[in-house]
Design a protein around this motif. Structure first.
Motif, PDB file in Angstrom:
ATOM      1  N   ASP A 133      56.691 101.936  28.368  1.00  0.00           N
ATOM      2  CA  ASP A 133      56.607 100.689  27.606  1.00  0.00           C
ATOM      3  C   ASP A 133      56.128 100.940  26.174  1.00  0.00           C
ATOM      4  OD1 ASP A 133      54.052 101.439  28.385  1.00  0.00           O
ATOM      5  OD2 ASP A 133      53.330  99.383  28.604  1.00  0.00           O
ATOM      6  N   GLN A 134      55.606 102.135  25.902  1.00  0.00           N
ATOM      7  CA  GLN A 134      55.150 102.463  24.559  1.00  0.00           C
ATOM      8  C   GLN A 134      56.304 102.854  23.634  1.00  0.00           C
ATOM      9  OE1 GLN A 134      52.102 105.463  24.901  1.00  0.00           O
ATOM     10  NE2 GLN A 134      50.804 104.217  26.215  1.00  0.00           N
ATOM     11  N   VAL A 135      57.512 102.986  24.189  1.00  0.00           N
ATOM     12  CA  VAL A 135      58.653 103.414  23.387  1.00  0.00           C
ATOM     13  C   VAL A 135      59.268 102.251  22.612  1.00  0.00           C
ATOM     14  CG1 VAL A 135      60.993 104.368  23.478  1.00  0.00           C
ATOM     15  CG2 VAL A 135      59.175 105.358  24.885  1.00  0.00           C
ATOM     16  N   ALA A 136      59.454 101.111  23.260  1.00  0.00           N
ATOM     17  CA  ALA A 136      60.159  99.982  22.634  1.00  0.00           C
ATOM     18  C   ALA A 136      59.543  99.547  21.299  1.00  0.00           C
ATOM     19  CB  ALA A 136      60.225  98.808  23.607  1.00  0.00           C
ATOM     20  N   PRO A 137      58.205  99.413  21.182  1.00  0.00           N
ATOM     21  CA  PRO A 137      57.639  99.024  19.881  1.00  0.00           C
ATOM     22  C   PRO A 137      57.939 100.023  18.777  1.00  0.00           C
ATOM     23  CG  PRO A 137      56.022  98.727  21.631  1.00  0.00           C
ATOM     24  CD  PRO A 137      57.163  99.481  22.224  1.00  0.00           C
ATOM     25  N   LEU A 138      57.983 101.308  19.118  1.00  0.00           N
ATOM     26  CA  LEU A 138      58.312 102.325  18.117  1.00  0.00           C
ATOM     27  C   LEU A 138      59.738 102.147  17.619  1.00  0.00           C
ATOM     28  CD1 LEU A 138      56.765 105.485  19.840  1.00  0.00           C
ATOM     29  CD2 LEU A 138      55.896 104.374  17.781  1.00  0.00           C
ATOM     30  N   ARG A 139      60.666 101.963  18.555  1.00  0.00           N
ATOM     31  CA  ARG A 139      62.056 101.775  18.163  1.00  0.00           C
ATOM     32  C   ARG A 139      62.221 100.504  17.325  1.00  0.00           C
ATOM     33  NH1 ARG A 139      65.441 105.509  17.641  1.00  0.00           N
ATOM     34  NH2 ARG A 139      67.046 103.926  17.718  1.00  0.00           N
ATOM     35  N   TYR A 140      61.487  99.467  17.674  1.00  0.00           N
ATOM     36  CA  TYR A 140      61.566  98.203  16.932  1.00  0.00           C
ATOM     37  C   TYR A 140      61.136  98.415  15.466  1.00  0.00           C
ATOM     38  CZ  TYR A 140      60.611  93.370  15.553  1.00  0.00           C
ATOM     39  OH  TYR A 140      60.591  92.177  14.888  1.00  0.00           O
ATOM     40  N   ARG A 141      60.167  99.303  15.249  1.00  0.00           N
ATOM     41  CA  ARG A 141      59.670  99.573  13.893  1.00  0.00           C
ATOM     42  C   ARG A 141      60.477 100.670  13.197  1.00  0.00           C
ATOM     43  NH1 ARG A 141      54.737  98.799  16.708  1.00  0.00           N
ATOM     44  NH2 ARG A 141      54.386 101.051  16.937  1.00  0.00           N
ATOM     45  N   GLY A 142      61.564 101.119  13.835  1.00  0.00           N
ATOM     46  CA  GLY A 142      62.454 102.067  13.179  1.00  0.00           C
ATOM     47  C   GLY A 142      62.133 103.526  13.391  1.00  0.00           C
ATOM     48  N   VAL A 143      61.192 103.840  14.279  1.00  0.00           N
ATOM     49  CA  VAL A 143      60.855 105.234  14.553  1.00  0.00           C
ATOM     50  C   VAL A 143      61.931 105.844  15.447  1.00  0.00           C
ATOM     51  CG1 VAL A 143      59.144 106.810  15.529  1.00  0.00           C
ATOM     52  CG2 VAL A 143      58.393 104.721  14.351  1.00  0.00           C
ATOM     53  N   ARG A 144      62.403 107.007  15.081  1.00  0.00           N
ATOM     54  CA  ARG A 144      63.413 107.693  15.898  1.00  0.00           C
ATOM     55  C   ARG A 144      62.719 108.346  17.091  1.00  0.00           C
ATOM     56  NH1 ARG A 144      64.203 108.930  10.560  1.00  0.00           N
ATOM     57  NH2 ARG A 144      66.107 108.094   9.608  1.00  0.00           N
ATOM     58  N   VAL A 145      63.211 108.048  18.288  1.00  0.00           N
ATOM     59  CA  VAL A 145      62.600 108.575  19.513  1.00  0.00           C
ATOM     60  C   VAL A 145      63.703 109.029  20.465  1.00  0.00           C
ATOM     61  CG1 VAL A 145      61.099 108.097  21.490  1.00  0.00           C
ATOM     62  CG2 VAL A 145      60.651 106.972  19.292  1.00  0.00           C
ATOM     63  N   VAL A 146      63.501 110.194  21.082  1.00  0.00           N
ATOM     64  CA  VAL A 146      64.336 110.639  22.195  1.00  0.00           C
ATOM     65  C   VAL A 146      63.417 110.892  23.378  1.00  0.00           C
ATOM     66  CG1 VAL A 146      65.849 112.448  23.100  1.00  0.00           C
ATOM     67  CG2 VAL A 146      66.137 111.646  20.749  1.00  0.00           C
ATOM     68  N   VAL A 147      63.763 110.353  24.538  1.00  0.00           N
ATOM     69  CA  VAL A 147      62.937 110.476  25.747  1.00  0.00           C
ATOM     70  C   VAL A 147      63.504 111.581  26.632  1.00  0.00           C
ATOM     71  CG1 VAL A 147      62.189 109.300  27.854  1.00  0.00           C
ATOM     72  CG2 VAL A 147      62.201 108.075  25.669  1.00  0.00           C
ATOM     73  N   LEU A 148      62.608 112.419  27.163  1.00  0.00           N
ATOM     74  CA  LEU A 148      63.005 113.488  28.066  1.00  0.00           C
ATOM     75  C   LEU A 148      62.353 113.291  29.422  1.00  0.00           C
ATOM     76  CD1 LEU A 148      62.277 114.889  25.042  1.00  0.00           C
ATOM     77  CD2 LEU A 148      63.314 116.842  26.171  1.00  0.00           C
ATOM     78  N   ASN A 149      63.114 113.656  30.470  1.00  0.00           N
ATOM     79  CA  ASN A 149      62.575 113.711  31.833  1.00  0.00           C
ATOM     80  C   ASN A 149      62.082 112.359  32.345  1.00  0.00           C
ATOM     81  OD1 ASN A 149      62.075 115.501  34.060  1.00  0.00           O
ATOM     82  ND2 ASN A 149      59.882 115.285  33.692  1.00  0.00           N
ATOM     83  N   ALA A 150      62.695 111.281  31.910  1.00  0.00           N
ATOM     84  CA  ALA A 150      62.311 109.942  32.369  1.00  0.00           C
ATOM     85  C   ALA A 150      63.480 108.994  32.139  1.00  0.00           C
ATOM     86  CB  ALA A 150      61.062 109.444  31.642  1.00  0.00           C
ATOM     87  N   HIS A 151      63.428 107.813  32.798  1.00  0.00           N
ATOM     88  CA  HIS A 151      64.467 106.797  32.641  1.00  0.00           C
ATOM     89  C   HIS A 151      64.004 105.806  31.574  1.00  0.00           C
ATOM     90  CE1 HIS A 151      66.105 108.419  36.319  1.00  0.00           C
ATOM     91  NE2 HIS A 151      65.039 108.073  37.004  1.00  0.00           N
ATOM     92  N   PRO A 152      64.469 105.903  30.324  1.00  0.00           N
ATOM     93  CA  PRO A 152      63.966 105.018  29.270  1.00  0.00           C
ATOM     94  C   PRO A 152      64.620 103.640  29.300  1.00  0.00           C
ATOM     95  CG  PRO A 152      65.579 106.489  28.356  1.00  0.00           C
ATOM     96  CD  PRO A 152      65.427 106.881  29.809  1.00  0.00           C
ATOM     97  N   PRO A 153      63.885 102.618  28.918  1.00  0.00           N
ATOM     98  CA  PRO A 153      64.474 101.281  28.820  1.00  0.00           C
ATOM     99  C   PRO A 153      65.137 101.086  27.463  1.00  0.00           C
ATOM    100  CG  PRO A 153      62.138 101.172  28.316  1.00  0.00           C
ATOM    101  CD  PRO A 153      62.442 102.613  28.611  1.00  0.00           C
ATOM    102  N   GLY A 154      66.083 100.194  27.400  1.00  0.00           N
ATOM    103  CA  GLY A 154      66.635  99.785  26.122  1.00  0.00           C
ATOM    104  C   GLY A 154      67.547 100.809  25.479  1.00  0.00           C
ATOM    105  N   ASP A 155      67.751 100.630  24.170  1.00  0.00           N
ATOM    106  CA  ASP A 155      68.708 101.405  23.390  1.00  0.00           C
ATOM    107  C   ASP A 155      68.015 102.627  22.804  1.00  0.00           C
ATOM    108  OD1 ASP A 155      71.156 101.953  22.327  1.00  0.00           O
ATOM    109  OD2 ASP A 155      70.857 100.747  20.516  1.00  0.00           O
ATOM    110  N   VAL A 156      68.009 103.728  23.542  1.00  0.00           N
ATOM    111  CA  VAL A 156      67.325 104.934  23.092  1.00  0.00           C
ATOM    112  C   VAL A 156      68.012 106.144  23.719  1.00  0.00           C
ATOM    113  CG1 VAL A 156      65.659 104.779  24.986  1.00  0.00           C
ATOM    114  CG2 VAL A 156      65.086 106.103  22.962  1.00  0.00           C
ATOM    115  N   CYS A 157      68.067 107.245  22.983  1.00  0.00           N
ATOM    116  CA  CYS A 157      68.633 108.479  23.520  1.00  0.00           C
ATOM    117  C   CYS A 157      67.702 109.070  24.577  1.00  0.00           C
ATOM    118  CB  CYS A 157      68.827 109.501  22.403  1.00  0.00           C
ATOM    119  SG  CYS A 157      70.240 109.189  21.322  1.00  0.00           S
ATOM    120  N   SER A 158      68.287 109.752  25.554  1.00  0.00           N
ATOM    121  CA  SER A 158      67.467 110.374  26.593  1.00  0.00           C
ATOM    122  C   SER A 158      68.171 111.603  27.155  1.00  0.00           C
ATOM    123  CB  SER A 158      67.173 109.388  27.729  1.00  0.00           C
ATOM    124  OG  SER A 158      68.361 109.049  28.423  1.00  0.00           O
ATOM    125  N   VAL A 159      67.353 112.535  27.666  1.00  0.00           N
ATOM    126  CA  VAL A 159      67.849 113.726  28.350  1.00  0.00           C
ATOM    127  C   VAL A 159      67.009 113.894  29.612  1.00  0.00           C
ATOM    128  CG1 VAL A 159      68.363 116.184  28.200  1.00  0.00           C
ATOM    129  CG2 VAL A 159      68.382 114.799  26.123  1.00  0.00           C
TER     130      VAL A 159
END
Length: 360
Positions: A133-159
Motif C-alpha cells: 500500500d506504500q507504492v500507490a502514493p509514490l506513483r501518484y506523486r510521480g515517483v518511478r517505481v518497479v516492484v519485485l517479488n510481489a503482486h503490486p496493485p494498480g498501474d506499476v511495472c513488476s517482476v
C-alpha cells in the motif's frame, strides 16, 4: 560552529577562473584547456571540495541514482536481485544504492520517504506483500517505481517468479522420485508461500488420489521452524509420517534436514525427501545438499532495472509491464533421483546458467 564546506565559488576564486569554467571542468572537461583544467583540479584538491550531488540533481531536474529497497538481506535471493539490478544500472551509466527494510514496515516507509526527498531517478522495491500500500502514493506523486517479488496493485511495472509453477514443479519432482505421502510446510502469511502451496495441490490432484498431501502451517520460514516440523514428523509412526516434504523456503528445509540427521532415525532422502525454495546460499552448507527451486534472482533484478531505465528514457512511450520468471529446479542430494536418472550432485552447485524471462 560547523566549518563551512567549500563551494564552486571558492574553487573559482582559488583557481582564478570564472564559475562557468569550474562548471565545465566538472561537467564538460573537454571544453577546457589542459592548463586551465589542471589549475581548477589543483584548487579542488587543495580546498577538499566535494560536489553536491543532490543540488546538482535538483538544478538539472534529473538524478543518476536508482534506489533498491529489499525486504530482508539475510535471504541471499535479495542479494541476487541487487546484483542483477546493479549490472543493468552500470550498463546504463547509473548508480544504485541498496537499503534493507529488515521486514519492518517503519523501516520501509522511512527509506521510501528518504529516497523521494533525495529525488532519486527511480525506486526498485522488493517488499513484504502486505506493505504494497506504500507504492500507490509514490506513483501518484510521480515517483518511478518497479516492484519485485510481489503482486503490486494498480498501474506499476513488476517482476516476479511464478510461485504457483514453482510449487507444482517441486511436488512433481518428489512424486517422480517415488514419494506418495507429501507434506507442505510454510507460513501462510506470505503470499508467495500460499502460491507455492497452490501449485503443490495441483500436482497432487493430477495423481487422481495416488498421492496424499498434508499441510502444516508454521510461524515463519526459518531454520527454527524447520526444527519444529522435524519434531512433529519424528513423533509419528512410519505409516503415518510423510515421505516427501515441500518447504516454503530453503532455511525451513535446512532446519528440517539438520534436525532429522541429528535424531538419526530417518535418512534423507531414502526415508524422507526434502525440497526447499529460493536457492539461498545460507543453506548451501547443509550436510545433505538441498534440492531447491531457484528464482533466477539475478535475471529478475536485471529485468526490473531495465524496466525503470526504459521509463526514464522513454517516459511517453513507456508501458507498464508485468514480467513473470520461470522457476528452475536445482536437484541435489536431499531428494531421490528419478528412476533411471543419475544421482544428484553430492556438493552444492555454485553456478546456474542464465535463463531468459517469460512474460505474462
Amino acid at each position: 560552529m560547523e566549518e563551512r564546506q567549500p563551494n564552486v565559488a571558492d574553487v573559482a576564486r582559488a583557481a582564478g577562473v570564472s564559475l562557468g569554467t569550474v562548471s565545465n571542468v566538472l561537467n564538460n572537461p573537454a571544453k577546457v584547456t589542459p592548463r586551465t583544467r589542471s589549475k581548477v583540479e589543483a584548487a579542488i584538491a587543495a580546498l577538499g571540495f566535494v560536489r553536491n550531488g543532490t543540488a546538482r540533481s535538483l538544478a538539472a531536474g534529473t538524478s543518476r541514482t536508482l534506489a533498491f529497497l529489499v525486504e530482508d538481506l539475510t535471504n541471499t535471493f535479495f542479494l541476487d536481485l541487487a546484483k542483477g539490478a546493479e549490472e543493468a544500472a552500470q550498463a546504463a551509466n547509473l548508480n544504485i544504492v541498496l537499503a534493507n527494510a529488515d521486514s519492518r514496515e517503519d523501516k520501509q516507509r522511512s527509506y521510501l520517504d528518504l529516497f523521494e526527498e533525495e529525488r532519486v531517478a527511480g525506486i526498485l522495491l522488493a517488499p513484504r506483500q502486505d506493505l504494497l500500500d506504500q507504492v500507490a502514493p509514490l506513483r501518484y506523486r510521480g515517483v518511478r517505481v518497479v516492484v519485485l517479488n510481489a503482486h503490486p496493485p494498480g498501474d506499476v511495472c513488476s517482476v516476479e517468479t511464478d510461485n504457483v509453477r514453482g510449487g507444482y514443479l517441486a511436488a512433481q519432482h518428489l512424486i517422480a522420485g517415488g514419494c506418495r505421502r507429501l507434506l507442505f510446510a510454510g507460513a501462510h502469511r506470505f503470499p508467495a508461500v500460499v502460491d507455492r502451496l497452490q501449485g503443490t495441490r495441483r500436482a497432487v490432484a493430477e495423481t487422481g488420489g495416488e498421492v496424499t498431501l498434508e499441510v502444516m502451517t508454521t510461524d515463519g520460514v526459518t531454520a527454527d521452524d524447520g526444527y519444529e516440523v522435524a519434531t512433529v514428523i519424528h513423533s509419528r509412526s512410519d505409516q503415518d509420517r510423510p515421505d516427501g516434504v515441500i518447504a516454503g523456503a530453503d532455511l525451513l528445509a535446512l532446519g528440517l534436514v539438520q534436525a532429522t540427521l541429528v535424531r538419526g532415525r530417518l535418512r534423507v532422502p531414502e526415508d524422507l525427501s526434502v525440497i526447499g525454495y529460493d536457492n539461498n546460499r545460507e543453506a548451501w552448507s547443509s550436510l545433505v545438499p538441498l534440492t531447491t527451486m531457484d528464482q533466477a534472482g539475478v535475471q529478475m533484478g536485471r529485468s526490473a532495472a531495465e524496466l525503470i531505465i526504459d521509463e526514464l528514457r522513454n517516459p511517453r512511450e513507456h508501458e507498464h509491464r508485468r514480467i513473470v520468471m520461470e522457476p528452475i529446479l536445482v536437484p541435489k542430494s536431499s531428494t531421490r533421483p528419478l528412476v533411471g536418472d543419475p544421482a544428484p550432485p553430492a556438493t552444492p552447485a555454485r553456478w546456474l546458467p542464465e535463463h531468459a524471462p517469460g512474460q505474462a
